[in-house]
Design a protein around this motif. Structure first.
Motif, PDB file in Angstrom:
ATOM      1  N   GLY A 198     -25.641   3.081  33.337  1.00 32.81           N
ATOM      2  CA  GLY A 198     -25.782   2.498  34.667  1.00 32.81           C
ATOM      3  C   GLY A 198     -26.992   1.587  34.768  1.00 32.81           C
ATOM      4  O   GLY A 198     -27.766   1.655  35.706  1.00 32.81           O
ATOM      5  N   ARG A 239     -24.267  -1.847  44.883  1.00 32.66           N
ATOM      6  CA  ARG A 239     -24.770  -1.924  43.511  1.00 32.66           C
ATOM      7  C   ARG A 239     -23.685  -2.161  42.476  1.00 32.66           C
ATOM      8  O   ARG A 239     -23.979  -2.501  41.332  1.00 32.66           O
ATOM      9  N   ASP A 240     -22.407  -1.981  42.866  1.00 32.66           N
ATOM     10  CA  ASP A 240     -21.326  -2.208  41.913  1.00 32.66           C
ATOM     11  C   ASP A 240     -20.813  -3.642  41.928  1.00 32.66           C
ATOM     12  O   ASP A 240     -20.000  -4.016  41.081  1.00 32.66           O
ATOM     13  N   ASP A 241     -21.261  -4.479  42.899  1.00 31.08           N
ATOM     14  CA  ASP A 241     -20.698  -5.835  42.976  1.00 31.08           C
ATOM     15  C   ASP A 241     -21.695  -6.844  43.537  1.00 31.08           C
ATOM     16  O   ASP A 241     -21.314  -7.773  44.247  1.00 31.08           O
ATOM     17  N   LYS A 280     -11.418  -4.605  39.882  1.00 30.76           N
ATOM     18  CA  LYS A 280     -11.614  -5.488  41.026  1.00 30.76           C
ATOM     19  C   LYS A 280     -10.536  -6.569  41.041  1.00 30.76           C
ATOM     20  O   LYS A 280     -10.254  -7.177  40.014  1.00 30.76           O
ATOM     21  N   ILE A 328     -17.851  -7.327  35.611  1.00 28.28           N
ATOM     22  CA  ILE A 328     -18.896  -6.610  36.351  1.00 28.28           C
ATOM     23  C   ILE A 328     -18.975  -7.118  37.781  1.00 28.28           C
ATOM     24  O   ILE A 328     -19.190  -6.336  38.718  1.00 28.28           O
ATOM     25  N   LYS A 358     -18.414   2.925  47.860  1.00 26.40           N
ATOM     26  CA  LYS A 358     -18.089   2.296  46.591  1.00 26.40           C
ATOM     27  C   LYS A 358     -18.676   3.120  45.463  1.00 26.40           C
ATOM     28  O   LYS A 358     -19.766   3.663  45.591  1.00 26.40           O
ATOM     29  N   ARG A 417     -17.052   2.548  29.334  1.00 26.92           N
ATOM     30  CA  ARG A 417     -16.325   2.911  30.542  1.00 26.92           C
ATOM     31  C   ARG A 417     -14.829   2.971  30.279  1.00 26.92           C
ATOM     32  O   ARG A 417     -14.129   3.877  30.746  1.00 26.92           O
ATOM     33  N   GLU A 439     -20.531   4.121  41.927  1.00 34.65           N
ATOM     34  CA  GLU A 439     -21.687   3.579  41.238  1.00 34.65           C
ATOM     35  C   GLU A 439     -21.246   2.681  40.100  1.00 34.65           C
ATOM     36  O   GLU A 439     -20.177   2.866  39.525  1.00 34.65           O
ATOM     37  N   ARG A 440     -22.091   1.705  39.756  1.00 37.67           N
ATOM     38  CA  ARG A 440     -21.820   0.867  38.596  1.00 37.67           C
ATOM     39  C   ARG A 440     -21.701   1.770  37.384  1.00 37.67           C
ATOM     40  O   ARG A 440     -22.552   2.593  37.096  1.00 37.67           O
TER      41      ARG A 440
END
Length: 365
Positions: free
Chosen positions: A131, A232-234, A77, A162, A67, A123, A69-70
């Protein structure tokens, strides 16, 4: 006493007992709707993890690196079936403002909203992002709104795009740590899987590393830290507990220190805020507090506030409210006739009866 009068008194008692029964059925996850402000949408709490198997499950596919990175460019999503719709941010901020007290926490939450919003905008415009870590440490005594704010943060992050789902999964040590070697990691991973797309809220998190050399709490911490990196992204993790104990917990592990760098302190409620919470409870239950009852109620709150940790702040107000309803039911049961207004009134005598009961119990002990 004739049968008609007895029937009327029985009806009064049954009404009051039904009110009390209904109130006590609300579990702690619904505290926010009772005390801090506008009711939150009903959210189903995920089921507790199933009992662990004697043998570990088949090897899981690696998730690290799969996945982005944030903050990195990633496909939007997709909301799965049953995922709640994103809410209007203005409505969420109004709900935050409606909560009693929490002035410092509200400022911090608004700062987080602003930072997250700007990160999303950068973004969208193809600009690099910082981040920032969204994992948080909530400190404070029981009943100060920590779970309520965690639930709201899950909804906010979902509405900002997010988090993909925005649910809150609340656990403590018992929900993560097992009693046999190798089982804690399995148990912790199941809880983490149920929290993906939302917020994992770990109450009294310091208990994870307080069990001695043969304790499995460290295994839960290690599993959690890996999941925070892999997802870390979800996934947002919020750990909560008493001030000093939480600071020692975070500083006991370099991995925890590096991931939890944002602290929100939840101060005890003031006397006026507790009174406001009590009035809000009256309003939601269709009760009115007689003006003559305010001073004895204030005095009772002042006395209980001397030990904020055991009193429980807003939870203590809830308990006191229920105790007063019991005394009101006893008073009404002794009346010859009862009107709708009588059923709605909380009087100084009801508050005094609670104090008298406490005094009597203290003498007995």
């Amino acid at each position: 006493m004739d049968k008609k009068d007895q029937s009327k008194k029985d009806e009064i008692i049954l009404r009051q007992l039904e009110v009390i029964r209904t109130m006590t059925e609300h579990n702690l996850s619904r505290m926010g709707t009772d005390f801090w402000g506008a009711p939150a949408p009903e959210k189903k709490t995920p089921a507790a993890p199933a009992p662990e198997q004697e043998t570990p499950p088949p090897e899981e596919k690696g998730v690290a690196g799969n996945k982005p990175e944030r903050g990195a460019e990633a496909p939007q999503k997709e909301a799965s079936a049953g995922t709640p719709p994103k809410e209007n941010m203005e409505d969420l901020q109004r709900e935050l403002d409606s909560y009693v007290g929490l002035a410092a926490v509200k400022r911090e939450v608004k700062d987080l909203i602003n930072l997250a919003t700007v990160e999303q905008l950068r973004r969208q415009h193809g600009l690099p992002t910082a981040g920032m870590s969204l994992h948080m440490v909530f400190t404070g005594n029981p009943g100060t709104g920590k779970t309520t704010i965690a639930r709201l943060m899950a909804r906010i992050y979902h509405s900002l795009g997010i988090l993909s789902k925005g649910q809150l999964v609340e656990v403590d040590r018992s929900g993560l740590v097992a009693g046999y070697v190798g089982q804690t990691a399995i148990k912790t991973r199941k809880v983490i899987d149920s929290a993906l797309g939302g917020v994992l809220f770990i109450d009294e998190a310091y208990a994870l590393n307080g069990g001695g050399a043969n304790d499995f709490g460290q295994e839960a911490i290690d599993t959690l830290l890996k999941a925070m990196e892999d997802h870390r992204d979800d996934l947002v993790v919020i750990v909560a507990g008493y001030d000093g104990l939480m600071e020692r917990f975070i500083h006991s592990n370099p991995g925890l220190e590096s991931r939890f760098n944002r602290y929100l302190h939840f101060a005890d409620y003031t006397e006026e805020e507790l009174l406001a919470i009590f009035r809000m409870q009256c309003q939601k239950g269709c009760y009115t507090l007689d003006p003559e009852a305010e001073e004895p109620l204030r005095a009772l709150l002042e006395e209980r506030m001397e030990d904020a940790a055991s009193f429980g702040n807003a939870r203590g107000v809830r308990n006191l409210f229920e105790q007063i309803l019991v005394r009101q039911a006893g008073r009404l049961a002794g009346q010859g006739s009862v009107t709708k207004e009588d059923l709605m009134r909380i009087t100084a005598a009801d508050v005094a009866a609670v104090r008298a009961t406490e005094d009597s119990e203290a003498k007995e002990h």
